[in-house]
Design an enzyme around this catalytic site. Structure first.
Site, PDB file in Angstrom:
ATOM      1  N   LYS A  20       0.824  -1.214   0.000  1.00  0.00           N
ATOM      2  CA  LYS A  20       0.000   0.000   0.000  1.00  0.00           C
ATOM      3  C   LYS A  20       0.853   1.256   0.000  1.00  0.00           C
ATOM      4  O   LYS A  20       0.450   2.273  -0.562  1.00  0.00           O
ATOM      5  CB  LYS A  20      -0.961   0.009   1.190  1.00  0.00           C
ATOM      6  CG  LYS A  20      -2.111  -0.967   0.996  1.00  0.00           C
ATOM      7  CD  LYS A  20      -3.304  -0.621   1.880  1.00  0.00           C
ATOM      8  CE  LYS A  20      -4.430  -1.615   1.658  1.00  0.00           C
ATOM      9  NZ  LYS A  20      -5.438  -1.565   2.715  1.00  0.00           N
ATOM     10  N   LYS A  56      -6.427 -12.334  -8.554  1.00  0.00           N
ATOM     11  CA  LYS A  56      -7.645 -12.548  -7.792  1.00  0.00           C
ATOM     12  C   LYS A  56      -8.707 -11.531  -8.240  1.00  0.00           C
ATOM     13  O   LYS A  56      -8.368 -10.411  -8.607  1.00  0.00           O
ATOM     14  CB  LYS A  56      -7.276 -12.320  -6.315  1.00  0.00           C
ATOM     15  CG  LYS A  56      -8.345 -12.632  -5.315  1.00  0.00           C
ATOM     16  CD  LYS A  56      -7.813 -12.380  -3.901  1.00  0.00           C
ATOM     17  CE  LYS A  56      -8.942 -11.847  -3.039  1.00  0.00           C
ATOM     18  NZ  LYS A  56      -8.563 -11.449  -1.705  1.00  0.00           N
ATOM     19  N   LYS A  74     -12.347  -5.889  -6.062  1.00  0.00           N
ATOM     20  CA  LYS A  74     -13.226  -4.755  -6.321  1.00  0.00           C
ATOM     21  C   LYS A  74     -12.439  -3.469  -6.540  1.00  0.00           C
ATOM     22  O   LYS A  74     -13.003  -2.471  -6.951  1.00  0.00           O
ATOM     23  CB  LYS A  74     -14.257  -4.596  -5.203  1.00  0.00           C
ATOM     24  CG  LYS A  74     -13.687  -4.402  -3.825  1.00  0.00           C
ATOM     25  CD  LYS A  74     -14.821  -4.410  -2.803  1.00  0.00           C
ATOM     26  CE  LYS A  74     -14.286  -4.308  -1.394  1.00  0.00           C
ATOM     27  NZ  LYS A  74     -15.338  -4.332  -0.399  1.00  0.00           N
TER      28      LYS A  74
END
Ligand code: TRP
Length: 340
Positions: free
Chosen positions: A123, A205, A208
């Protein structure tokens, strides 16, 4: 007003799940891999399920949109079959003990341990303009979320294993210093084990947060959008509906898995059923199966969505239930540490 706490059934083990309220509701991957199982688990376990809104602000959120996402996410849990009577469903920020325990646990977590967290590294690379300390201490808050409720199990995907491991290490360390305060939680590996990949790049994967909206199915996508996304799903050129352990076949394998989890049919039954069809027919069939799977959820979501007062009442009850449980652990921790 106080609500009775029906999480006291001692024959049942406790399981705790958290989900972030960001992005476009949940994906088909979240639903097949996790949320659907949570609804089933309510019979067998004491379930605590919460919306991890405090975790979400480690990334900048637009306040009014964020508030709506928290609300919708909670509504969706109900639409997916979570029962506010059987389980404790709540919003993390409505239960103060999470932030309080996180502070204490932070004093039992080493800087070096946090530095090794791969999610922090990912991140901070992705958002270089906002490497805030919340991003760094995120796993401590997660440990507090978990340890407050003394759960036996926490369902975790691959990406959260390291955080659960850290929570366990913190718990062991705290118990070592202060006696048995925390239950050491074990990872819960879902039996249906649905791991769903992106429709656009089946090596990844289904997420969203994918930039490409054709990569995922949101569980609130309207039927025609679902069908269109499946028609575009990436496959290969063999045109045979067969599940093979081969990276070239990841696209079709993913579609077969989705069809299998949506219909309950086994892989070999699916191969037989479509022995004489090509990818075009199969993609349409998968799309239609997913439309039927998600239809009742969309319908329930729309009904609940018209009754905001009911949702708010559920949130309030859930928070009270959770707070009663959390307060017990927090009190014990304060006492053990020597705080008043
Ligand atoms: N970090 C989790 C995620 O991003 C969400 C989460 C927060 C969570 N606290 C938790 C999951 C506690 C399980 C238990 O998916």
């Amino acid at each position: 007003m106080t609500f009775t706490c029906n999480m006291e059934n001692t024959d049942k083990k406790t399981i705790l799940s958290g989900i972030q309220p960001t992005g476009v509701s949940f994906t088909l991957g979240n639903f097949l891999g996790a949320i659907r199982c949570w609804a089933q688990m309510q019979e067998e376990y004491n379930c605590l399920t919460f919306i991890a809104d405090l975790h979400a602000i480690t990334i900048r959120q637009e306040p009014s949109l964020f508030r709506k996402q928290i609300f919708d996410c909670f509504t969706l849990l109900l639409a997916c079959g979570m029962d506010p009577e059987k389980s404790a469903l709540f919003v993390q920020s409505q239960v103060h003990a999470h932030a309080e325990l996180a502070w204490v646990l932070g004093c039992y977590t080493q800087f070096g341990e946090l530095s090794r967290m791969t999610q922090f590294k990912d991140k901070s690379t992705k958002y270089p303009e906002n490497i805030n300390s919340g991003l760094f201490t995120y796993p401590i808050l997660q440990a507090a979320d978990i340890l407050l409720y003394q759960p036996h199990y926490v369902p975790v995907g691959e990406d959260q294993k390291q955080h659960l491991e850290l929570a366990r290490n913190i718990a062991v360390r705290f118990n070592h210093n202060h006696g048995d305060v925390f239950t050491i939680p074990a990872p819960y590996i879902s039996k249906s084990g649905g791991k769903i990949n992106s429709l656009a790049d089946p090596s990844k994967k289904m997420s969203k947060s994918d930039q490409n909206i054709n990569a995922y199915i949101s569980i609130l996508d309207p039927p025609e959008v679902i069908i269109k996304k499946f028609k575009r799903a990436v496959t290969d050129s063999e045109n045979k509906i067969v599940f093979k352990d081969d990276i070239e076949k990841r696209g079709i394998n993913n579609l077969i898995t989705i069809y299998s989890l949506s219909t309950g049919n086994s892989i070999s039954d699916i191969e037989n059923e479509f022995a004489n069809n090509g990818y075009g027919d199969f993609k349409l069939a998968v799309g239609e199966a997913v439309v039927e799977l998600l239809r009742p959820i969309r319908e329930k979501f729309e009904i609940y969505n018209k009754d905001k007062a009911y949702i708010q009442e559920c949130q309030q009850k859930g928070a009270e239930k959770a707070a009663a449980l959390a307060a017990r652990t927090l009190r014990k921790v304060y006492r053990k540490v020597g705080l008043r």
